[in-house]
Design an enzyme around this catalytic site. Structure first.
Site, PDB file in Angstrom:
ATOM      1  N   ASN A   9      52.575  42.319  43.963  1.00 29.65           N
ATOM      2  CA  ASN A   9      51.390  42.495  43.114  1.00 29.65           C
ATOM      3  C   ASN A   9      51.057  43.982  43.120  1.00 29.65           C
ATOM      4  O   ASN A   9      50.512  44.499  44.089  1.00 29.65           O
ATOM      5  CB  ASN A   9      50.218  41.678  43.673  1.00 29.65           C
ATOM      6  CG  ASN A   9      48.928  41.947  42.912  1.00 29.65           C
ATOM      7  OD1 ASN A   9      48.949  42.575  41.856  1.00 29.65           O
ATOM      8  ND2 ASN A   9      47.812  41.491  43.456  1.00 29.65           N
ATOM      9  N   LYS A  11      48.931  45.544  41.402  1.00 32.95           N
ATOM     10  CA  LYS A  11      47.529  45.863  41.088  1.00 32.95           C
ATOM     11  C   LYS A  11      47.497  46.977  40.027  1.00 32.95           C
ATOM     12  O   LYS A  11      48.356  46.986  39.148  1.00 32.95           O
ATOM     13  CB  LYS A  11      46.775  46.218  42.373  1.00 32.95           C
ATOM     14  CG  LYS A  11      46.970  45.137  43.451  1.00 32.95           C
ATOM     15  CD  LYS A  11      46.093  45.282  44.649  1.00 32.95           C
ATOM     16  CE  LYS A  11      46.383  44.146  45.629  1.00 32.95           C
ATOM     17  NZ  LYS A  11      45.523  44.187  46.809  1.00 32.95           N
ATOM     18  N   HIS A  95      42.742  36.114  42.152  1.00 29.71           N
ATOM     19  CA  HIS A  95      42.886  37.094  43.236  1.00 29.71           C
ATOM     20  C   HIS A  95      41.496  37.488  43.745  1.00 29.71           C
ATOM     21  O   HIS A  95      40.543  37.543  42.962  1.00 29.71           O
ATOM     22  CB  HIS A  95      43.640  38.324  42.729  1.00 29.71           C
ATOM     23  CG  HIS A  95      44.060  39.233  43.842  1.00 29.71           C
ATOM     24  ND1 HIS A  95      43.195  40.137  44.409  1.00 29.71           N
ATOM     25  CD2 HIS A  95      45.221  39.337  44.530  1.00 29.71           C
ATOM     26  CE1 HIS A  95      43.832  40.771  45.386  1.00 29.71           C
ATOM     27  NE2 HIS A  95      45.054  40.314  45.484  1.00 29.71           N
ATOM     28  N   GLU A  97      40.258  40.223  44.391  1.00 28.79           N
ATOM     29  CA  GLU A  97      39.654  41.358  43.675  1.00 28.79           C
ATOM     30  C   GLU A  97      39.036  40.889  42.359  1.00 28.79           C
ATOM     31  O   GLU A  97      38.003  41.419  41.931  1.00 28.79           O
ATOM     32  CB  GLU A  97      40.718  42.453  43.466  1.00 28.79           C
ATOM     33  CG  GLU A  97      41.033  43.146  44.793  1.00 28.79           C
ATOM     34  CD  GLU A  97      42.469  43.613  44.957  1.00 28.79           C
ATOM     35  OE1 GLU A  97      43.181  43.759  43.953  1.00 28.79           O
ATOM     36  OE2 GLU A  97      42.880  43.801  46.126  1.00 28.79           O
ATOM     37  N   GLU A 167      45.178  34.609  50.959  1.00 29.85           N
ATOM     38  CA  GLU A 167      44.983  36.038  51.208  1.00 29.85           C
ATOM     39  C   GLU A 167      43.609  36.252  51.843  1.00 29.85           C
ATOM     40  O   GLU A 167      42.601  36.342  51.125  1.00 29.85           O
ATOM     41  CB  GLU A 167      45.070  36.816  49.894  1.00 29.85           C
ATOM     42  CG  GLU A 167      46.406  36.681  49.198  1.00 29.85           C
ATOM     43  CD  GLU A 167      46.703  37.865  48.298  1.00 29.85           C
ATOM     44  OE1 GLU A 167      47.755  38.483  48.484  1.00 29.85           O
ATOM     45  OE2 GLU A 167      45.872  38.208  47.431  1.00 29.85           O
ATOM     46  N   GLY A 173      44.884  45.245  52.122  1.00 29.31           N
ATOM     47  CA  GLY A 173      44.805  46.699  52.023  1.00 29.31           C
ATOM     48  C   GLY A 173      44.200  47.370  53.241  1.00 29.31           C
ATOM     49  O   GLY A 173      43.858  48.553  53.199  1.00 29.31           O
ATOM     50  N   SER A 212      48.389  42.864  53.854  1.00 31.13           N
ATOM     51  CA  SER A 212      49.087  43.836  54.698  1.00 31.13           C
ATOM     52  C   SER A 212      50.452  43.348  55.176  1.00 31.13           C
ATOM     53  O   SER A 212      50.863  43.626  56.298  1.00 31.13           O
ATOM     54  CB  SER A 212      48.204  44.261  55.879  1.00 31.13           C
ATOM     55  OG  SER A 212      47.009  44.886  55.407  1.00 31.13           O
TER      56      SER A 212
HETATM   57  P1  13P Z   1      48.124  44.464  50.526  1.00 27.63           P
HETATM   58  O1  13P Z   1      49.548  43.991  50.760  1.00 27.63           O
HETATM   59  O2  13P Z   1      48.045  45.865  50.016  1.00 27.63           O
HETATM   60  O3  13P Z   1      47.258  44.200  51.719  1.00 27.63           O
HETATM   61  O4  13P Z   1      47.544  43.559  49.325  1.00 27.63           O
HETATM   62  C1  13P Z   1      47.655  42.178  49.413  1.00 27.63           C
HETATM   63  C2  13P Z   1      47.275  41.598  48.111  1.00 27.63           C
HETATM   64  O5  13P Z   1      46.111  41.595  47.735  1.00 27.63           O
HETATM   65  C3  13P Z   1      48.359  41.050  47.270  1.00 27.63           C
HETATM   66  O6  13P Z   1      47.838  40.317  46.204  1.00 27.63           O
END
Ligand code: 13P
Length: 253
Positions: A9, A11, A95, A97, A167, A173, A212
């Site tokens: 992903n 983003k 997601h 976010e 997640e 992140g 992560s």
């Molecule tokens: P990270 O791998 O950067 O922690 O992000 C995870 C994520 O939100 C994947 O959709």
């Protein structure tokens, strides 16, 4: 057996040029990997070019979001038929976010998942608790509410086409990966909920872990019985790093 699914992903990262350069560098690194599904979710503007760069490879294309309606006055949105047109096999919905920054509720996520299934695009439905919710011992309640709400429009016969991504928001992140035991505990709860809701299809559904994930922690996570894949943000932006994640089985040997 559930086929592992490793998904990138990206983003809001990469221009079209950067995305195509990644696809060209990445595909040869995983050309011999047949035991897992490999998926890349670029931002919308790069979907067409990445799809063209991946043609003839077995790397699949995904969108990061979708709107449930087929067409209409929805400025800035992208519909399921448009994703089909682009060759998307998957689309991420719900997601954290989208839920937390853009205020999307599970009922809206449910409409997106149903619309995708109606058009033959497989949804990756994300769920996960915040740190505050975990500390208040509400993790299972939150996951249950998100699963019930987000999968409300999925019929039993469609369930095997749905991928769940667990997640935990505190792991996204932050570099703070859930331990394999903590992740497995949540995955087992999700599995049991899926089995209760969808019967045998609940066994066939893949549950990805996200938060992560890196080349050096993916194999211990994937060793857990209910972790069937990974949804990777930061560590998927570099071709060698994401290839290392896709080739996780070689790490444990
Ligand atoms: P990270 O791998 O950067 O922690 O992000 C995870 C994520 O939100 C994947 O959709």
């Amino acid at each position: 057996m559930r086929k592992p699914i490793l998904a990138a992903n990206w983003k809001m990262h990469k221009t079209i040029g950067e995305a195509v350069a990644f696809a060209k560098a990445f595909a040869p690194l995983v050309a011999d990997v047949t035991g897992a599904e490999i998926v890349i979710a670029p931002p919308f503007p790069a979907l067409a070019a990445v799809g063209a760069a991946l043609r003839g490879t077995h790397v699949l294309l995904a969108a990061q979001n979708v709107h449930p309606e087929k067409q209409g006055a929805f400025t800035g949105e992208v519909s399921p038929p448009m994703l089909v047109d682009l060759g998307c096999a998957y689309a991420i919905v719900g997601h954290s976010e989208r839920r937390h920054i853009f205020g999307e509720a599970s009922a809206f996520v449910a409409r997106k998942a149903a619309a995708l299934l109606a058009h033959g695009v497989r949804p990756i439905v994300c769920v996960g608790e915040t740190l505050e919710e975990r500390e208040a011992k509400r993790t299972f309640a939150v996951l249950e509410e998100q699963l019930r709400g987000s999968l409300a429009e999925v019929a039993i016969e469609q369930a095997a086409d749905v991928v769940i991504a667990y997640e935990p928001v505190w792991a996204i992140g932050t570099g703070r990966t859930a331990t394999p035991a903590i992740a497995q505990e949540a995955h087992a709860m999700i599995r049991s909920w899926l089995q209760t809701s969808f019967g045998a299809a609940g066994d066939a559904m893949r549950i990805q872990y996200g938060g992560s994930v890196k080349p050096d922690n993916v194999s211990v996570l994937m060793a857990e019985p209910d972790i069937d894949g990974a949804l990777v943000g930061g560590a998927s932006l570099d071709a060698a790093s994401f290839a290392g994640i896709v080739r996780y089985q070689e790490k444990s040997k």
